[in-house]
Design an enzyme around this catalytic site. Sequence first.
Site, short mmCIF file in Angstrom:
data_model
loop_
_atom_site.label_atom_id
_atom_site.label_comp_id
_atom_site.label_asym_id
_atom_site.label_seq_id
_atom_site.Cartn_x
_atom_site.Cartn_y
_atom_site.Cartn_z
N THR B 42 0.79 -1.22 0.00
CA THR B 42 0.00 0.00 0.00
C THR B 42 0.82 1.27 0.00
O THR B 42 1.99 1.25 0.28
CB THR B 42 -0.78 -0.04 1.33
OG1 THR B 42 -1.71 -1.07 1.24
CG2 THR B 42 -1.43 1.24 1.69
N ASP B 58 -4.12 4.61 -1.41
CA ASP B 58 -4.37 4.10 -2.76
C ASP B 58 -5.43 3.01 -2.62
O ASP B 58 -5.96 2.78 -1.54
CB ASP B 58 -3.08 3.56 -3.37
CG ASP B 58 -2.66 2.26 -2.75
OD1 ASP B 58 -2.46 1.29 -3.49
OD2 ASP B 58 -2.57 2.20 -1.51
N ARG B 60 -5.21 -0.34 -4.23
CA ARG B 60 -4.82 -1.64 -4.83
C ARG B 60 -4.53 -2.65 -3.73
O ARG B 60 -3.77 -2.37 -2.79
CB ARG B 60 -3.57 -1.46 -5.69
CG ARG B 60 -3.02 -2.75 -6.25
CD ARG B 60 -1.79 -2.52 -7.09
NE ARG B 60 -2.12 -1.90 -8.37
CZ ARG B 60 -1.22 -1.65 -9.32
NH1 ARG B 60 0.03 -1.94 -9.13
NH2 ARG B 60 -1.59 -1.08 -10.44
N LYS B 74 -9.17 1.30 1.93
CA LYS B 74 -8.19 1.17 2.99
C LYS B 74 -8.39 2.17 4.11
O LYS B 74 -7.67 2.12 5.11
CB LYS B 74 -6.78 1.33 2.41
CG LYS B 74 -6.50 0.28 1.37
CD LYS B 74 -5.11 0.34 0.84
CE LYS B 74 -5.02 -0.57 -0.37
NZ LYS B 74 -3.73 -0.53 -1.01
N GLY B 88 -0.45 -3.52 5.43
CA GLY B 88 0.02 -4.79 5.96
C GLY B 88 -0.89 -5.90 5.49
O GLY B 88 -1.38 -5.87 4.38
N SER B 170 4.19 -0.10 1.61
CA SER B 170 5.37 -0.36 0.79
C SER B 170 5.77 0.87 -0.01
O SER B 170 6.92 1.01 -0.41
CB SER B 170 5.10 -1.53 -0.14
OG SER B 170 3.94 -1.27 -0.89
N ASP B 207 5.90 2.60 -6.67
CA ASP B 207 5.82 1.32 -5.99
C ASP B 207 4.88 0.39 -6.74
O ASP B 207 3.76 0.76 -7.07
CB ASP B 207 5.33 1.53 -4.55
CG ASP B 207 5.10 0.23 -3.84
OD1 ASP B 207 4.07 0.10 -3.16
OD2 ASP B 207 5.95 -0.67 -3.98
N SER B 210 1.41 -0.52 -5.03
CA SER B 210 0.34 0.49 -4.87
C SER B 210 -0.14 0.88 -6.24
O SER B 210 0.63 0.91 -7.20
CB SER B 210 0.86 1.74 -4.18
OG SER B 210 1.57 1.41 -3.04
#
Lengths: 216, 275
Positions: B42, B58, B60, B74, B88, B170, B207, B210
């Site tokens: 994330t 985000d 995803r 999220k 996580g 991440s 990243d 994400s």
Amino acid sequence: MLEETAPEWLSEEVKTGTTIIAIEFNGGVVLGSDSRVSAGASVVNRVMNKLSPLHDKIYCALSGSAADAQTIAEIVNYQLDVHSTEIGEDPQVRSAATLVRNISYKYKEELSAHLIVAGWDRRGGGQVFATLNGLLTRQPFAVGGSGSLYVYGFVDAEYHRGMSRKESQQFVVNTLSLAMNRDGSSGGVAYIVTIDEHGTEEKVILGNQLPTFFDQ
Amino acid sequence: MALSNSYETPAPGFNFDNAARNAALEGLFDGGQTPKPLKTGTTIAGVVFKDGVVLGADTRATSSEVVADKMCAKIHFISPNIYCCGAGTAADTEKTTDLLSSNLTIFSLNSGRNPRVVMAVNILQDMLYRYHGQIGANLILGGVDCTGNHLYTVGPYGSVNKVPYLSMGSGDLAALGILEDGFKPDLELEPAKELVRAAIHAGIMSDLGSGSNIDICVITKQGVDYIRPYQESQYKHNRTMKYKYGPGTTPVLTEKVVPLKLEVVQETVQQMETA
């Protein structure tokens, strides 16, 4: 091809990889810490205050695993609150240190945190206690954390009894600055707490205001 | 000690219930390869501004290298004045935030007031510390209460950090660069929203874990503005045809009916009371 979506440090334990110091002077104590919290190679918080209050005139310095240290400090804060209500007066520094020691010793295998307890009380004046791995010892000064290794020589050579308040604060700031320069896991700003019979004073010294030495 | 917000008082000490279950699970699978849990991989971020807190995330959710959910939410509701972003393990963040939300609702009903952010943080820290890192939840809690605007982060081992701006997940290093550059104390609403949007966008671009859209949640004393999505992904694919098939598309070749033999084993009659 994607091997891993999340970097390792996300699931690694957050450590305070620290420099902490507490010293006694004429009439009180001075505690100092850096402000870096790391998880693996990443800095999670660059401004964390590792000097945690246990009572009005008793503070502790946190090092080791962030979660373990914060939790111990909170539990002892609560226990000390109950204790001081029961005895009807401000608790002794020795009592606070004993409470920290009891937790550190009982959960020795599961915890990995080292707290230095320091404060001022009516009976003993300024006192510093180290509680590493469950021992309890009163010392004129104590250093801890990963950065302490780099400054043992400095503190051993430069500390002397009977320093004034200003001298002690300067001594602590110098020690922190030297350690933060050499230890990769210490850095950020310096937090200083001075406790004496008149009260508690908290100060922050920003990175660019820290003293510089020979090679800087 | 009876807490005003829990249904049951938690047992003292560490909780190792899951350790035995995990060991048993490993035995079930050949070669000890337990299925990997779904991670949210994330980028989430939060910023404290003049009148409140802005949270961003985000959308995803990944399962190894496949995008499992393109529009995952999220930013979770905790209480009318507190929202929480989770990074996580997806299941852990969902359940933890649900549990926290229920506990705080009990507290609200008991005391008649909105919970404080610091209370939510304490409950979370208690719980995550007791599970000793087995619950993989990295949470950003933001909210407004009678003491002001607050933003906290809680790590999976139970460490708490209180800061005016932060990012997790991440993609957090990419997002943190934007935040470090653009943050100022006491921002106005629009610049704060733009800062969070830019931070999440940096995470999405840099990243792989994400992506998709950006959700923004603005919490102020007046109320909550949950904008989902705030920005849509520019790589959104438009379906070129419909996938609905009318009856008669598949021809029936033969039909065979076999009645099942059932026998009555037991018959009980219960009279209904309508009085």
